[in-house]
Each structure stands twice: as structure tokens, then as C-alpha cells.
Design an enzyme around this catalytic site. Structure first.
Site, PDB file in Angstrom:
ATOM      1  N   GLY A 127       0.165  39.197  42.008  1.00 30.79           N
ATOM      2  CA  GLY A 127       0.377  39.589  40.621  1.00 30.79           C
ATOM      3  C   GLY A 127       1.790  39.252  40.170  1.00 30.79           C
ATOM      4  O   GLY A 127       2.436  38.362  40.723  1.00 30.79           O
ATOM      5  N   CYS A 128       2.278  39.963  39.191  1.00 33.16           N
ATOM      6  CA  CYS A 128       3.611  39.720  38.635  1.00 33.16           C
ATOM      7  C   CYS A 128       4.667  39.773  39.731  1.00 33.16           C
ATOM      8  O   CYS A 128       4.752  40.761  40.465  1.00 33.16           O
ATOM      9  CB  CYS A 128       3.912  40.762  37.565  1.00 33.16           C
ATOM     10  SG  CYS A 128       5.597  40.701  36.927  1.00 33.16           S
ATOM     11  N   PHE A 129       5.485  38.729  39.835  1.00 35.57           N
ATOM     12  CA  PHE A 129       6.466  38.718  40.921  1.00 35.57           C
ATOM     13  C   PHE A 129       7.550  39.769  40.764  1.00 35.57           C
ATOM     14  O   PHE A 129       8.188  40.162  41.732  1.00 35.57           O
ATOM     15  CB  PHE A 129       7.082  37.331  41.149  1.00 35.57           C
ATOM     16  CG  PHE A 129       7.462  36.523  39.942  1.00 35.57           C
ATOM     17  CD1 PHE A 129       7.972  37.092  38.796  1.00 35.57           C
ATOM     18  CD2 PHE A 129       7.315  35.137  39.970  1.00 35.57           C
ATOM     19  CE1 PHE A 129       8.337  36.321  37.692  1.00 35.57           C
ATOM     20  CE2 PHE A 129       7.687  34.351  38.888  1.00 35.57           C
ATOM     21  CZ  PHE A 129       8.197  34.950  37.738  1.00 35.57           C
ATOM     22  N   TRP A 130       7.778  40.266  39.553  1.00 34.73           N
ATOM     23  CA  TRP A 130       8.734  41.357  39.382  1.00 34.73           C
ATOM     24  C   TRP A 130       8.310  42.578  40.195  1.00 34.73           C
ATOM     25  O   TRP A 130       9.151  43.329  40.668  1.00 34.73           O
ATOM     26  CB  TRP A 130       8.813  41.782  37.920  1.00 34.73           C
ATOM     27  CG  TRP A 130       9.294  40.751  36.962  1.00 34.73           C
ATOM     28  CD1 TRP A 130       9.883  39.548  37.244  1.00 34.73           C
ATOM     29  CD2 TRP A 130       9.230  40.836  35.531  1.00 34.73           C
ATOM     30  NE1 TRP A 130      10.191  38.880  36.088  1.00 34.73           N
ATOM     31  CE2 TRP A 130       9.800  39.638  35.011  1.00 34.73           C
ATOM     32  CE3 TRP A 130       8.760  41.796  34.633  1.00 34.73           C
ATOM     33  CZ2 TRP A 130       9.907  39.396  33.640  1.00 34.73           C
ATOM     34  CZ3 TRP A 130       8.851  41.560  33.275  1.00 34.73           C
ATOM     35  CH2 TRP A 130       9.421  40.379  32.781  1.00 34.73           C
ATOM     36  N   CYS A 131       6.992  42.771  40.333  1.00 29.90           N
ATOM     37  CA  CYS A 131       6.461  43.976  40.960  1.00 29.90           C
ATOM     38  C   CYS A 131       6.642  44.011  42.474  1.00 29.90           C
ATOM     39  O   CYS A 131       6.630  45.082  43.067  1.00 29.90           O
ATOM     40  CB  CYS A 131       4.967  44.114  40.642  1.00 29.90           C
ATOM     41  SG  CYS A 131       4.591  44.417  38.904  1.00 29.90           S
TER      42      CYS A 131
END
Length: 217
Positions: free
Chosen positions: A44-48
Site C-alpha cells: 500500500g502507501c509507502f508512507w505507511c
């Protein structure tokens, strides 16, 4: 004598019947930066996931980027359209003497839902798919075994849709994406989605002794 024999046999039977083996705590030995290995994971979102992997003992660096698609040097805006074939990934440089690839996968399953096709929460599209880009035949085998084990334990409710595919190329994301949560903890998406995930991660893996002694958040 009979009593000790019965105790031994009971222990033997329990272990032969598939009792789950828990991962050992990670060591505090000094990292060997000359013999690092790499893992490339899409959850998913790499920030996460970037901040969480960076907290682990034995991890030298975590870089957010793109992999799995056809376009060279993709931008975030291009990947976000879902037309490049790339997924948002993190590439992890780690010391296998301190943390194993299998242990990184335990964290990977914990941090995202591998049962939702091309989606993590409200993030929808092929760029948010669940995938493991293996760097060797050993990583491929361990990925397949780890997926089956996690699915069998019911860590997530449903059949896993995670792709296990060979690594080809990795493109680093723009500079402002690197360490994004640390730099922007009050950004609405970070405070609502990333922050709670990090706290859950820190509680679970901190209790296992997997986290670096000093974690800056």
C-alpha cells in the site's frame, strides 16, 4: 524414570504436531554494512510502512519508491494514475545476521492487509497492490512459505492476493517522500492513517524486542 520419559514424549509430540515456533528476539550485535541484503515490498502507501521498517534492529535504510511497472524514471503523479504498472514499494537494506528476510515478512504481513486486491483501505489502484519482489530463489521460497503460514494462521481473514514476482528495477521516489511521516506527522492522512499504524506496530514489535533502542518519531 518413567515420569521423565513421559514428559519427554509429551514435549516431542507437541512439537511434531505443528506447534507454532516463535521468532527469536533480535540480537544487539553491530551491523555489518559491507554485507547488506535487500528486500523490496509493496504494502500500500509507502508512507505507511517506511517508518516502521526503519525502526527495526538490523535495518540500515528504507527507501520509498516504485517497482513492478514498465515506465522508466516514473514520477509520483504518473504512478498515481495507475497506468505505469508500478507499485508503491519500500526497498529495505538489512543485515541478515541480525534480522532475517523471514522476519521482515512477519512485519510485512502485520503492516498491511494482504487479502484486498489492489487496495489498502481507501487507497485504491494497482499502485497499492500487495507484492513481494524477490531478489533470489531463496527469497522466493521463503516468501511462498511465509505467505502460506500467515494465511493458515488466519492473521487476516480471507485468501491472500499478494503477488510474489522477481525483482527487476527499483526507482527511488522523490525526495519529499523519504521519511514523509517523520517530517509531516500532522498532515491529515498521516495523523489519521499512518500514526495509528505506527503506534500499533511499536507496541507489538517493541514487546518482542525487535525495535532499535532509540526510535525518533
Amino acid at each position: 524414570m518413567k515420569r521423565y520419559l513421559l514428559i519427554f514424549l509429551s514435549f516431542f509430540l507437541v512439537n511434531c504436531n505443528g506447534q507454532e515456533k516463535k521468532s527469536k528476539p533480535l540480537t544487539n550485535q553491530k551491523m555489518d554494512k559491507n554485507n547488506l541484503e535487500y528486500a523490496t515490498l509493496a504494502g500500500g502507501c509507502f508512507w505507511c510502512v517506511e517508518s516502521c521498517f526503519h525502526m527495526l534492529k538490523g535495518v540500515e535504510s528504507v527507501t520509498s519508491g516504485y517497482s513492478g511497472g514498465q515506465k522508466d524514471n516514473p514520477t509520483y503523479e504518473e504512478v498515481s494514475t495507475g497506468t505505469t504498472g508500478h507499485a508503491e514499494v519500500v526497498q529495505i537494506a538489512y543485515d541478515p545476521k541480525i534480522i532475517s528476510f523471514k522476519q521482515l515478512l512477519e512485519v510485512f504481513w502485520f503492516l498491511h492487509n494482504p487479502t484486498t486486491l489492489n487496495r489498502q483501505g481507501n487507497d485504491i489502484g494497482r499502485q497499492y497492490r500487495s507484492a513481494i519482489f524477490y531478489h533470489s530463489d531463496k527469497q522466493k521460497q521463503e516468501s511462498e512459505e511465509s505467505l502460506k503460514a500467515s494465511e493458515a494462521k488466519g492473521e487476516w481473514n480471507g485468501k491472500y492476493v499478494t503477488e510474489i514476482v522477481p525483482f527487476k528495477k527499483f526507482w527511488s521516489a522523490e525526495a519529499y517522500h523519504q521519511g514523509y511521516y517523520n517530517a509531516n506527522p500532522n498532515q491529515p492522512y498521516c495523523s489519521a492513517v499512518v500514526g495509528p499504524k505506527i503506534q500499533k506496530f511499536k507496541k507489538h514489535f517493541g514487546e518482542l524486542g525487535w525495535l532499535q533502542e532509540k526510535v525518533e518519531q
